[in-house]
Design a protein around this motif. Structure first.
Motif, PDB file in Angstrom:
ATOM      1  N   ILE A 150      -1.907 -22.792  43.189  1.00  0.00           N
ATOM      2  CA  ILE A 150      -0.692 -22.192  42.642  1.00  0.00           C
ATOM      3  C   ILE A 150      -0.591 -22.527  41.160  1.00  0.00           C
ATOM      4  N   SER A 151      -0.330 -21.502  40.383  1.00  0.00           N
ATOM      5  CA  SER A 151      -0.348 -21.625  38.926  1.00  0.00           C
ATOM      6  C   SER A 151       0.623 -22.687  38.406  1.00  0.00           C
ATOM      7  N   VAL A 180       5.784 -18.519  47.168  1.00  0.00           N
ATOM      8  CA  VAL A 180       4.762 -18.259  48.177  1.00  0.00           C
ATOM      9  C   VAL A 180       5.450 -18.154  49.527  1.00  0.00           C
ATOM     10  N   ALA A 185       7.262 -24.401  41.927  1.00  0.00           N
ATOM     11  CA  ALA A 185       6.748 -23.356  42.818  1.00  0.00           C
ATOM     12  C   ALA A 185       7.388 -23.578  44.178  1.00  0.00           C
ATOM     13  N   ALA A 213       6.546 -19.756  40.679  1.00  0.00           N
ATOM     14  CA  ALA A 213       5.867 -19.022  41.750  1.00  0.00           C
ATOM     15  C   ALA A 213       6.663 -19.091  43.041  1.00  0.00           C
ATOM     16  N   ASP A 225       5.244 -15.384  39.992  1.00  0.00           N
ATOM     17  CA  ASP A 225       3.971 -15.147  40.656  1.00  0.00           C
ATOM     18  C   ASP A 225       4.264 -15.141  42.163  1.00  0.00           C
ATOM     19  N   LYS A 227       5.968 -28.871  43.490  1.00  0.00           N
ATOM     20  CA  LYS A 227       6.020 -27.904  44.584  1.00  0.00           C
ATOM     21  C   LYS A 227       7.163 -28.252  45.526  1.00  0.00           C
ATOM     22  N   ILE A 259       7.382 -22.804  48.162  1.00  0.00           N
ATOM     23  CA  ILE A 259       6.514 -22.343  49.251  1.00  0.00           C
ATOM     24  C   ILE A 259       7.334 -22.300  50.522  1.00  0.00           C
TER      25      ILE A 259
END
Ligand code: AVJ
Length: 323
Positions: free
Chosen positions: A152-153, A111, A85, A109, A135, A158, A87
């Motif tokens: 977060i899925s 973000v 993910a 994901a 996502d 991360k 971010i």
């Protein structure tokens, strides 16, 4: 408008209330050295002007960072690994994240944390259109203040992404606090991919913040227009002048708005008096040596695992892990 289904990004809105902005602005203008935070540059017009800055011949930062990423994004993606993910802090128009997303193996994901709501929503929607399997989360927040990031899925790890040398806006202690927040957000197996501008010839530095087309001056002055609109203030933009100087001892560009005369500015029912030549500090842009940046990172619990630079060592992109 398409009639087919469009994945909509989730928006989480923590935009600071006007009362908070007012208190912050008045506090800054009540100090001996009057100051206004650079986060107020980024209204719709300011965000647009910043995009213009990134294309100026003198403003080497964005294009150099972009070329570093282009040259090494495969290696960056390999270090991050699959199912990550991402971010991004201060995502702006969201162009850089695509370089990464295109190379990462099965990212889950994305973000974006950004204070400029218009910028954020446009970028998040464009990303959702182009990456339907991701996502996408848009968090409108001032990331210099505590804020809650939603869960977060199922990401394997991360990656916090903080490009552009925005870290340079913060004096060392504040930069360390912000890096600590990013360390927290990244979590145990997480990492931080960060852009940091490097110390170089004074003239090159000063030219980047005093472009010949005057866009940086417009960008700086627009901060006053933003405050006029946001707080019913009456700054006269013609009575202030842009100034940017490199402070070698402190290792930073300092941007000011210089009052051209004696004047009184009203912010609602408050009056702020300026003497001729008095300056409002609007931005710091710290420049680092590689060693200096490693020390800063270490204070926030990070170890520099890999540094990429351009051939002239003008800019760096760095991969930090906990350690
Ligand atoms: C977005 C903070 C990286 O410091 O170079 C550009 C902002 N200010 N020109 C920078 C900026 C004036 C920029 N950062």
């Amino acid at each position: 408008m398409q009639s087919t289904f469009r994945a909509a990004p989730r928006l989480i809105d923590f935009f600071p209330p006007r009362t908070e902005i007012r208190a912050d602005v008045l506090d800054g203008l009540s100090q001996v050295q009057k100051k206004l935070s650079p986060k107020y540059f980024y209204d719709a017009r300011g965000s647009h002007l910043f995009e213009d800055i990134t294309r100026l011949p003198e403003y080497y930062l964005t294009r150099t960072e972009h070329s570093i990423m282009q040259a090494s994004v495969t290696e960056m993606a390999r270090l991050v690994g699959p199912n990550a993910a991402v971010i991004e802090f201060g995502s702006g128009a969201g162009a850089k994240i695509r370089l990464l997303l295109d190379q990462l193996l099965n990212p889950v994901a994305s973000v974006a944390v950004e204070i400029s709501r218009d910028h954020l929503l446009d970028a998040a929607q464009a990303l959702a259109d182009d990456y339907p399997h991701l996502d996408i989360l848009a968090v409108c927040a001032d990331f210099t203040r505590p804020f809650e990031l939603p869960p977060i899925s199922n990401a394997r790890r991360k990656l916090v992404f903080f490009p552009g040398s925005t870290i340079g806006n913060f004096p060392p202690d504040e930069a360390v606090s912000l890096l600590k927040v990013m360390n927290q957000v990244a979590g145990r197996d997480g990492a931080l991919l960060i852009g940091a501008d490097l110390v170089k010839d004074n003239h090159l530095l000063e030219a980047a913040y005093n472009d010949s087309a005057g866009v940086t001056a417009e960008f700086n002055l627009n901060l006053l227009a933003h405050i006029n609109r946001e707080l019913q203030a009456d700054f006269d933009l013609a009575s202030f002048r842009h100034q940017a100087v490199y402070n070698k001892a402190a290792g930073r560009i300092e941007m000011y708005l210089v009052s051209q005369c004696e004047q009184t500015v009203h912010i609602g029912d408050r009056r702020i008096v300026f003497s001729p030549g008095e300056r409002i500090l609007t931005e710091y842009a710290y420049k680092y040596s590689l060693g200096g940046f490693a020390d800063l990172a270490a204070r926030a619990g990070f170890r520099v695992e890999k540094v990429w630079t351009d051939s002239q060592k003008h800019f760096s992109v760095q991969y930090l892990v906990r350690g």
